[in-house]
Design a protein around this motif. Structure first.
Motif: not given
Length: 142
Positions: A59-62
């Motif tokens: 859901e958030i950037k890696g």
């Protein structure tokens, strides 16, 4: 139209087109910015694979999307002592062989669960006075 002007423009355009293949339009490689570290592109890619296992995209950037490997390398270059930097680079260099031995394959070709297991087992390695112990200490530190 004046022929001389047209020929001059044509010569300039042709000359410019001839030099385009020799121009490097890629972005500057951050590896050259380090004063104390000697990191290769493949080592940076391995660091990216490891950090992407620890901070996966969801859901958030890696880790790769927010350029965590660059951040790690800048912090190691700027904030660690030369002994710690040597230990870090030794561990980074030895990690692929450790991953092959432990995971029965190239680290980048393993599943995320296998990568996670290798990283966790690498953290638990303990060093001693032997050469293998020094390598284990470096891998654990890394």
């Amino acid at each position: 139209m004046n022929r001389r002007i047209a020929l001059r423009h044509l010569a300039l355009i042709s000359g410019g087109l001839a030099f385009i293949p020799s121009c490097d339009f890629s972005s500057d490689d951050i590896l050259t910015a380090y004063e104390n570290l000697k990191i290769t592109q493949s080592q940076k890619q391995l660091l990216g694979d490891i950090s992407n296992v620890i901070i996966p995209a969801g859901e958030i950037k890696g880790a790769l999307e927010i350029e965590v490997p660059d951040f790690i390398l800048v912090m190691v270059d700027d904030c660690l002592t030369s002994e710690q930097q040597t230990l870090f680079t030794t561990g980074l260099t030895a990690f692929p062989d450790y991953a092959k031995k432990t995971g029965n394959g190239n680290f980048s070709g393993l599943s995320n669960k296998e990568k996670e297991t290798i990283i966790l087992s690498g953290q638990k390695l303990e060093g001693d006075e032997t050469e293998e112990g020094a390598t284990n200490k470096a891998i654990s530190y890394f």
